[in-house]
Structures are given as C-alpha cells and as structure tokens.
Design a protein around this motif. Structure first.
Motif, mmCIF file in Angstrom:
data_model
loop_
_atom_site.group_PDB
_atom_site.id
_atom_site.type_symbol
_atom_site.label_atom_id
_atom_site.label_comp_id
_atom_site.label_asym_id
_atom_site.label_seq_id
_atom_site.Cartn_x
_atom_site.Cartn_y
_atom_site.Cartn_z
ATOM 1 N N PRO A 88 0.804 -1.224 0.000
ATOM 2 C CA PRO A 88 0.000 0.000 0.000
ATOM 3 C C PRO A 88 0.836 1.272 0.000
ATOM 4 N N GLU A 89 2.077 1.195 0.464
ATOM 5 C CA GLU A 89 2.929 2.375 0.469
ATOM 6 C C GLU A 89 3.284 2.839 -0.943
ATOM 7 N N ALA A 90 3.099 1.987 -1.948
ATOM 8 C CA ALA A 90 3.399 2.340 -3.335
ATOM 9 C C ALA A 90 2.200 2.964 -4.046
ATOM 10 N N SER A 91 1.083 3.103 -3.357
ATOM 11 C CA SER A 91 -0.128 3.587 -4.012
ATOM 12 C C SER A 91 -0.182 5.112 -4.064
ATOM 13 N N THR A 92 -0.963 5.596 -5.008
ATOM 14 C CA THR A 92 -1.283 7.013 -5.142
ATOM 15 C C THR A 92 -2.794 7.116 -5.254
ATOM 16 N N VAL A 93 -3.373 8.033 -4.508
ATOM 17 C CA VAL A 93 -4.820 8.220 -4.523
ATOM 18 C C VAL A 93 -5.127 9.525 -5.252
ATOM 19 N N VAL A 94 -6.021 9.459 -6.219
ATOM 20 C CA VAL A 94 -6.456 10.635 -6.974
ATOM 21 C C VAL A 94 -7.892 10.922 -6.575
ATOM 22 N N ARG A 95 -8.139 12.168 -6.144
ATOM 23 C CA ARG A 95 -9.498 12.532 -5.734
ATOM 24 C C ARG A 95 -9.792 13.967 -6.121
ATOM 25 N N LEU A 96 -11.055 14.277 -6.127
ATOM 26 C CA LEU A 96 -11.522 15.612 -6.446
ATOM 27 C C LEU A 96 -11.735 16.380 -5.145
ATOM 28 N N ARG A 97 -11.141 17.562 -5.049
ATOM 29 C CA ARG A 97 -11.360 18.474 -3.923
ATOM 30 C C ARG A 97 -11.873 19.776 -4.517
ATOM 31 N N GLY A 98 -13.167 19.984 -4.374
ATOM 32 C CA GLY A 98 -13.776 21.139 -5.043
ATOM 33 C C GLY A 98 -13.712 20.920 -6.539
ATOM 34 N N ASP A 99 -13.068 21.854 -7.239
ATOM 35 C CA ASP A 99 -12.897 21.735 -8.693
ATOM 36 C C ASP A 99 -11.505 21.242 -9.073
ATOM 37 N N GLU A 100 -10.680 20.936 -8.071
ATOM 38 C CA GLU A 100 -9.304 20.550 -8.315
ATOM 39 C C GLU A 100 -9.112 19.039 -8.131
#
Length: 115
Positions: free
Chosen positions: A50-62
């Motif tokens: 799990p330390e190799a993971s990257t999480v992509v998420r939406l924060r507002g419009d970014e």
C-alpha cells in the motif's frame, strides 16, 4: 459465464522468507495452470504494498493526487486474480483453493454487467 475478482488479503508487514514463500508460489502456479486448462483464467498478478499507491481525488474543482493508501489498515489487497466461471459457487471453489494454499483471506467479488 461470469467474471469474478479474487482479491488476496495480506497482512501489512514483512514478506515471508523464501523457504516459506516458494512452495506457496509453486502451488499458486498450479492453480493458475488448472484454471488455464479449464479456460477460466483471465488475469492475475501481485500488487506492490500500500505504500506504493497514489490516490487521486476531487477536492472542489481541483484534482489532487496524494501518496500512500487511501486508508490505514493492518491488511491490504496484495494480489488480484480475474476468473471467468459459471457462477458464484464455482468462484468460491477457486477462492477456497487459494485460501487453502496461502492461509490468507480471499475476497470474491463479481463484476457488474455481463461478459
């Protein structure tokens, strides 16, 4: 035929030593060969920790990418196998083989929709 994901749930921590891991990996390879002969094998591979993971998420419009797992836990998905079998009972039988060989929990989850 239906598609199922078999997720191998591993504890976070050190990898077992070769004398423990090698016989397990040989048995997993045999399960794969059996599934290939039955034309049920679709894909399978281990995942980095799990330390190799990257999480992509939406924060507002970014859109923001952050390093690390999306949640902290004592377990993580260590590998995934995709199989195509007749029904849930058949998928559970395959998962039971993996669980018997590895001693790890195996999550069985169907894909949505038809193949």
């Amino acid at each position: 035929m239906k598609l199922y994901a078999l997720n191998m749930i591993q504890p976070v921590g050190e990898v077992p030593p070769p004398e423990v891991l090698e016989p397990v990996m040989a048995e997993i390879a045999q399960i794969r060969r059996d599934l290939e002969l039955q034309e049920s094998w679709v894909f399978g591979r281990g995942l980095h920790g799990p330390e190799a993971s990257t999480v992509v998420r939406l924060r507002g419009d970014e859109v923001v990418a952050t390093d690390g797992p999306w949640t902290e836990g004592k377990e993580h998905i260590g590998g995934i196998t995709i199989i195509q079998v007749e029904d849930l009972d058949a998928a559970l039988k395959v998962a039971a083989r993996f669980a018997s060989v590895t001693g790890l929990p195996i999550e069985v989850r169907p894909f949505q929709g038809e193949v």
